[in-house]
Design an enzyme around this catalytic site. Sequence first.
Site, PDB file in Angstrom:
ATOM      1  N   ASP A 483       0.845  -1.184   0.071  1.00 26.82           N
ATOM      2  CA  ASP A 483      -0.065   0.157   0.004  1.00 26.82           C
ATOM      3  C   ASP A 483       1.140   1.083   0.118  1.00 26.82           C
ATOM      4  O   ASP A 483       2.171   1.054   0.340  1.00 26.82           O
ATOM      5  CB  ASP A 483      -0.920   0.003   1.544  1.00 26.82           C
ATOM      6  N   ASP A 552     -10.591   1.741  -3.621  1.00 23.45           N
ATOM      7  CA  ASP A 552     -11.286   1.495  -2.113  1.00 23.45           C
ATOM      8  C   ASP A 552     -12.770   1.581  -2.145  1.00 23.45           C
ATOM      9  O   ASP A 552     -13.512   1.241  -1.198  1.00 23.45           O
ATOM     10  CB  ASP A 552     -10.791   2.760  -1.132  1.00 23.45           C
TER      11      ASP A 552
HETATM   12  C1  DGJ Z   1      -5.962   2.076   2.062  1.00 23.13           C
HETATM   13  C2  DGJ Z   1      -6.096   0.701   1.249  1.00 23.13           C
HETATM   14  O1  DGJ Z   1      -6.720   1.015  -0.092  1.00 23.13           O
HETATM   15  C3  DGJ Z   1      -7.286  -0.159   2.158  1.00 23.13           C
HETATM   16  O2  DGJ Z   1      -7.563  -1.138   1.177  1.00 23.13           O
HETATM   17  C4  DGJ Z   1      -6.790  -0.556   3.212  1.00 23.13           C
HETATM   18  O3  DGJ Z   1      -5.556  -1.267   2.942  1.00 23.13           O
HETATM   19  C5  DGJ Z   1      -6.136   0.719   4.157  1.00 23.13           C
HETATM   20  N1  DGJ Z   1      -5.319   1.601   2.961  1.00 23.13           N
HETATM   21  C6  DGJ Z   1      -5.626   0.410   5.378  1.00 23.13           C
HETATM   22  O4  DGJ Z   1      -4.780   1.190   5.606  1.00 23.13           O
END
Ligand code: DGJ
Length: 760
Positions: A483, A552
């Site tokens: 991430d 997301d």
């Molecule tokens: C952002 C990501 O896109 C989410 O899926 C998740 O992993 C969060 N970060 C966790 O902090």
Amino acid sequence: MIIFQNNVFHASTKNTSYIIRVRDGQYIEQLYYGKKIRHTSDYEALYEKNGTGYGNSIVTPTDSRLTLDNICLEYSFSGTGDYRHIPLTLQMPDSCFSNQFVYDSYRIYQGTYEENDKTNMPFAKKSQDKEQEDVETLDIVLKDTVYPVYLHLIYTFFYECDVIVRLVKIENHCEDSIRIEKVMSMMLDLPEQEYYLHTFDGLWIRERHKNRKKLVSGIYVNDSTTGSSSNRHNPFIMLTKANCTQDTGDCFGFNLIYSGNHYEAVEVSEYGKIRIMSGLNPHQFAWTLDGNDVFYTPQAVLTYSDKGQNGLSHNMHVFVNQHIIPSNWQGKERPIVINNWEATYFDFTGDKLLEIAEEAKSLGIEMFVLDDGWFSNRNDDTSSLGDWTVNEKKIGGTLDGFVKKINNLGIKFGLWFEPEMICEISELYRQHPDWAVKVPGREAYLGRNQLVLDLTRQEVCEYIVDAVTSILKSAPVEYVKWDMNRHITDAYSAGLLKRQGEFYHRYILGLYQIMKEITEEFPDVLFESCSSGGNRFDLGMLFYMPQIWTSDNTDANQRIDIQEGTSFGYPLSAMAAHVSAVPNHQTLRNISIETRFHVACFGVLGYEIDITKLTEMEKIAVAQQISFYKQYRRLFQFGTFSRLKSEQNLVVWQVTSGDQKEAVILVYQRLAVSNPPGDIIKAVNLLPDEIYTVKSRKQYIIKGKEEVAGMSEEEEYQVFGDMLMHAGIKLVQQFSGTELLEQTRLMGDFGTRVYEIKKK
Ligand code: DGJ
């Protein structure tokens, strides 16, 4: 494939031709790029004719009628009378910005660019698939007329998928340094101006929405300055002619194999020509190229199709699957995961996770992914990034012990990291405050309570490699979600001294070095890239990590647009898509579990939901979904994807197997229409003379006012491929305000149907 004769290079791929010539022994003139034409010995018809000069235009020193301002070129230079956007800003040793690079020599050879490994960047590589092997490279060398500075225009032609990859190499053979302020990976001039520009724009939870603009005189820029390729404007763009539909007409596509600040510009000149360029963003870019040093640009990708936007997407999809993603993941099916993020966020215990994993396993899910919050004191997003030590108290023992418990359930294990970041509340920051990116003496800007680590510094890169590697060595982790959750500000590195203009590019070079080392050490681990969802959805990341968390946003009604937008440039195998809870956490919308699945299954399927809390009916539905997905997994991840309809209220997609014996069609209706017109589905890409069975997938629907879950209507037909493609199937009537019978198609708001198509 590349023929050089009478000063003309004619390169061809399966369906396209790319023709350029050396004009007057000096300039590289672009003659043609488009649908394949035959090679001949005479290309005069394609030459730009400069018969009388043009009013107050500037002419070249050797031809008093040739103005470089109105000729299609392959690359152009400052101070030469070409007043369109120039792809290069280069300050020579005498500090002047005029460059006169003229033709010097060329080389043609089989295979991809010989120096790919030296660029320290991702590149288009040879495929594992023998059929895709036909690849040839052309290296045209230009030399400045005054200084020993050379510019290589490098082209690699990927025959089977109709893709050309271009890059530029600058060699400085002077004693003194030169300064690069702008260098595009490619420039392409086309002789006509009637085009539409399509860009893929958005923000967090609203990535890659397609926007189309008719081009008129002027300059259009599509770029990113956030430090990554960004969710604002994806580096993939398309140009289409007015005649272009999804399946017919001329379409050009461009992308960049790069994950940082990018820049694409399209200029419609006053002479009615069009200039396209793509490369590193010149924003805050200044690179000092020392004597006897070289500079490589990232690689740009070009493709053309006369089979419309679907034709163009197919080229890009094959290219990404065959020439970009890591070789050992090419064509390899990806597991169905359950991710705990939206199920628990930071609030979990080892037992809770095991409960989710156990239920997931019983429904057929293959991998459990532990997301953010498993390390140090990270129980919310205010602290601990950088401290990659397992919080054993929280997960109930060592990581190895926990993974074994997961594995004992018969399910694999994956882990989340955010390696490029640091929180001020962390041990790492206490020890190395200078590793965080900020400008000395200035207050740094925060994003999600975190700062970015300075990846331009070798010791920081080494720290990240060690930290991630030691966790991966400590337990059988089979998947990593990588991430990156903030944009870069305060770009500055103590290590760069007076060369701060190199920061953004060196950050990405550091990232590539880290990802190379880690992914090479763990070739069997499936890496999924993520950046607040799809903030870094690009070919550079895909080179190291074969799939990306698309967004997301898991609301099916938003996902349909996000995944469709993404599909123009990227294959389904690259798009991770999860079924999540309702009301949806990003939109608070309620959409049925079957629709959530039907949209998510066009990609790499996963679940991101507290599966222990599903109703019995939902659990049965999920188990059936998973077995359906497993049956068609190859199709959903690697099939030929086509957009059949993209209307305001109706979206229809199809995936087809390579042998055209199998397909799946999705029909998505945004809102119920009262007394609606009939729906017809027409397939594409089937064998006209073969008979296919077309069957609707049985799904759960809420029937009528009683809110009782029942099964959907059933439809089944036996039809020849030609009927299915040209006449189509008239689907049973939708509910229209009167009777709700067994054969009534009750779609409602956000309703879907999926049709299985199989050759008999
Ligand atoms: C952002 C990501 O896109 C989410 O899926 C998740 O992993 C969060 N970060 C966790 O902090």
